[in-house]
Every structure is written in structure tokens, then in C-alpha cells.
Design an enzyme around this catalytic site. Structure first.
Site, PDB file in Angstrom:
ATOM      1  N   GLU A 125      30.301 131.589 -42.196  1.00 42.61           N
ATOM      2  CA  GLU A 125      31.374 130.751 -41.953  1.00 42.61           C
ATOM      3  C   GLU A 125      31.075 129.435 -42.458  1.00 42.61           C
ATOM      4  O   GLU A 125      32.002 128.670 -43.143  1.00 42.61           O
ATOM      5  CB  GLU A 125      31.318 130.653 -40.349  1.00 42.61           C
ATOM      6  CG  GLU A 125      31.842 131.962 -39.711  1.00 42.61           C
ATOM      7  CD  GLU A 125      33.246 132.656 -40.424  1.00 42.61           C
ATOM      8  OE1 GLU A 125      33.831 131.980 -40.951  1.00 42.61           O
ATOM      9  OE2 GLU A 125      33.192 133.808 -39.926  1.00 42.61           O
ATOM     10  N   HIS A 128      32.222 129.247 -46.271  1.00 38.90           N
ATOM     11  CA  HIS A 128      33.756 129.359 -46.398  1.00 38.90           C
ATOM     12  C   HIS A 128      33.959 127.678 -46.270  1.00 38.90           C
ATOM     13  O   HIS A 128      35.002 126.975 -47.040  1.00 38.90           O
ATOM     14  CB  HIS A 128      34.531 129.809 -45.103  1.00 38.90           C
ATOM     15  CG  HIS A 128      34.658 131.209 -45.290  1.00 38.90           C
ATOM     16  ND1 HIS A 128      34.987 131.795 -46.533  1.00 38.90           N
ATOM     17  CD2 HIS A 128      34.658 132.313 -44.333  1.00 38.90           C
ATOM     18  CE1 HIS A 128      35.113 133.181 -46.212  1.00 38.90           C
ATOM     19  NE2 HIS A 128      34.917 133.452 -44.764  1.00 38.90           N
ATOM     20  N   CYS A 135      33.481 137.736 -50.957  1.00 36.35           N
ATOM     21  CA  CYS A 135      32.891 138.285 -52.087  1.00 36.35           C
ATOM     22  C   CYS A 135      32.767 139.863 -52.139  1.00 36.35           C
ATOM     23  O   CYS A 135      32.709 140.371 -50.737  1.00 36.35           O
ATOM     24  CB  CYS A 135      31.260 137.691 -52.325  1.00 36.35           C
ATOM     25  SG  CYS A 135      30.390 138.232 -53.471  1.00 36.35           S
ATOM     26  N   CYS A 140      26.131 140.669 -50.114  1.00 41.97           N
ATOM     27  CA  CYS A 140      26.206 139.299 -50.330  1.00 41.97           C
ATOM     28  C   CYS A 140      27.009 138.862 -48.973  1.00 41.97           C
ATOM     29  O   CYS A 140      27.685 139.385 -48.299  1.00 41.97           O
ATOM     30  CB  CYS A 140      27.311 138.743 -51.247  1.00 41.97           C
ATOM     31  SG  CYS A 140      27.653 137.002 -51.516  1.00 41.97           S
ATOM     32  N   CYS A 159      24.852 136.093 -53.264  1.00 41.10           N
ATOM     33  CA  CYS A 159      24.687 136.825 -54.421  1.00 41.10           C
ATOM     34  C   CYS A 159      24.563 135.665 -55.285  1.00 41.10           C
ATOM     35  O   CYS A 159      24.949 134.393 -55.274  1.00 41.10           O
ATOM     36  CB  CYS A 159      25.685 137.730 -54.770  1.00 41.10           C
ATOM     37  SG  CYS A 159      27.437 137.118 -55.358  1.00 41.10           S
ATOM     38  N   CYS A 162      27.799 133.855 -55.969  1.00 45.14           N
ATOM     39  CA  CYS A 162      28.241 132.886 -54.901  1.00 45.14           C
ATOM     40  C   CYS A 162      27.248 131.666 -54.820  1.00 45.14           C
ATOM     41  O   CYS A 162      27.740 130.797 -54.625  1.00 45.14           O
ATOM     42  CB  CYS A 162      28.328 133.592 -53.533  1.00 45.14           C
ATOM     43  SG  CYS A 162      29.619 134.708 -53.172  1.00 45.14           S
TER      44      CYS A 162
HETATM   45 ZN   LIG Z   1      34.833 135.310 -43.745  1.00 50.70          ZN
HETATM   46 ZN   LIG Z   2      28.905 136.902 -53.339  1.00 54.27          ZN
END
Ligand SMILES: [Zn+2]
Ligand SMILES: [Zn+2]
Length: 169
Positions: A125, A128, A135, A140, A159, A162
Site C-alpha cells: 500500500e 501505491h 505488477c 513482487c 522486483c 518496481c
Molecule cells: Zn494494490
Molecule cells: Zn514489481
């Protein structure tokens, strides 16, 4: 910029403190536990579902908590739902500053597993709020979790894609 862990309603303080260090390591910024408790807003409660509307709680966090450039992860014991979803493990502004997770469906008699689940959902969260979308990589942390089974598969790590997006925002 800091991350604050905010209890929404009563939550075991020890758990919140245990989260601070790994969150600090994963995001590379200071993370502290807020001392005060934010009460769960009454209007978030849906008696026919016996659940709380996560978006209402997020709005309440936005209205009451001072955030500046910081990020706040709210943690609550109550079960959450959002529009069209039977339940949610958490919800966040994307991007933004506020996020919330529920401990309700993460519980396990295995304390280590429970903590790992809470950390995983908190990282997801908060990810985000830092502008990361979902993803496709199921290992991930930004992969969408429909249930705690998927939470256990992915774990709290990003990952490589990200991770580089997180630090290039
Ligand atoms: Zn989410
Ligand atoms: Zn990822």
C-alpha cells in the site's frame, strides 16, 4: 520525508514498532510510530456487512492527520471493504500520502508469518502512495493480492523493475 505508522483504533503497539525497522530498510527513509490513536470513524461502519469502508477511513485520515511530504500507513484490526469488493486487505492513494491496511485477514498463530504478512501489505500500500502500480510479477510485493495466499507467495520485496521505478519517481 518520513513514513509514519498510525494505529486506526486500538492496535498492539509492539507490532507497530516491529514494522518500523523493516519499512525503514525497504524504503530507505525514516519510519516512526505515531503516538496517538486515530479513532475509527463511525460512518465507516456498515452494520449489514459488519465491516468498515476503507475509503471512508482514508478520507478521515486525510481530514485529521497532518502529513506534509510524509507518507502515513494506517493499521487497523477491523475488517475492511471497498466498492464492489467483498473485502480488501488495504487501500491507498495512488499516488499520494495515505494508505491503510487491515490485520483482520492476516492473522496466523505463527507470529513470524503474521509479521511478514503485515509487512508485505504495508509495503504494497505504501508502494501505491509512492506511485507504483500493480505488477505482473507474482513474486513482487506490488502484485495484487486477492487473498492472504497470494500475500504469502509474494512477500515484502520489490522486483527489480518496481524497485527502480520506486526510486525514480
Ligand atoms: Zn494494490
Ligand atoms: Zn514489481
Amino acid at each position: 520525508m518520513e513514513i509514519f505508522i498510525q494505529s486506526i483504533g486500538t492496535v498492539e503497539k509492539k507490532l507497530l514498532k516491529e514494522l518500523a525497522k523493516p519499512l525503514e530498510e525497504i524504503f530507505g527513509i525514516k519510519c516512526s510510530v505515531s503516538n496517538d490513536i486515530l479513532e475509527i470513524p463511525e460512518r465507516a461502519y456498515n452494520p449489514s456487512r459488519d465491516q468498515y469502508h476503507s475509503t471512508e477511513i482514508l478520507y478521515s485520515m486525510m481530514n485529521i492527520l497532518k502529513v506534509g511530504s510524509n507518507h502515513i500507513i494506517g493499521i487497523t484490526e477491523v475488517d475492511l471493504y471497498a466498492s464492489r469488493l467483498n473485502f480488501v486487505l488495504g487501500e491507498a492513494e495512488y499516488p499520494g500520502h495515505f494508505a491503510i491496511i487491515s490485520l483482520h485477514r492476516l492473522k496466523s498463530p505463527n507470529k513470524k508469518l503474521f509479521l511478514k504478512r503485515v509487512l508485505t501489505e504495508a509495503v504494497h500500500e505504501l508502494g501505491h502512495t509512492f506511485g507504483l502500480p500493480h505488477c505482473g510479477n507474482h513474486l513482487c510485493v506490488m502484485h495484487f493480492s486477492n487473498s492472504v495466499v497470494e500475500t504469502d507467495i509474494k512477500g515484502p520485496g520489490f522486483c527489480s523493475d518496481c524497485l527502480s521505478n520506486l526510486f525514480n519517481q
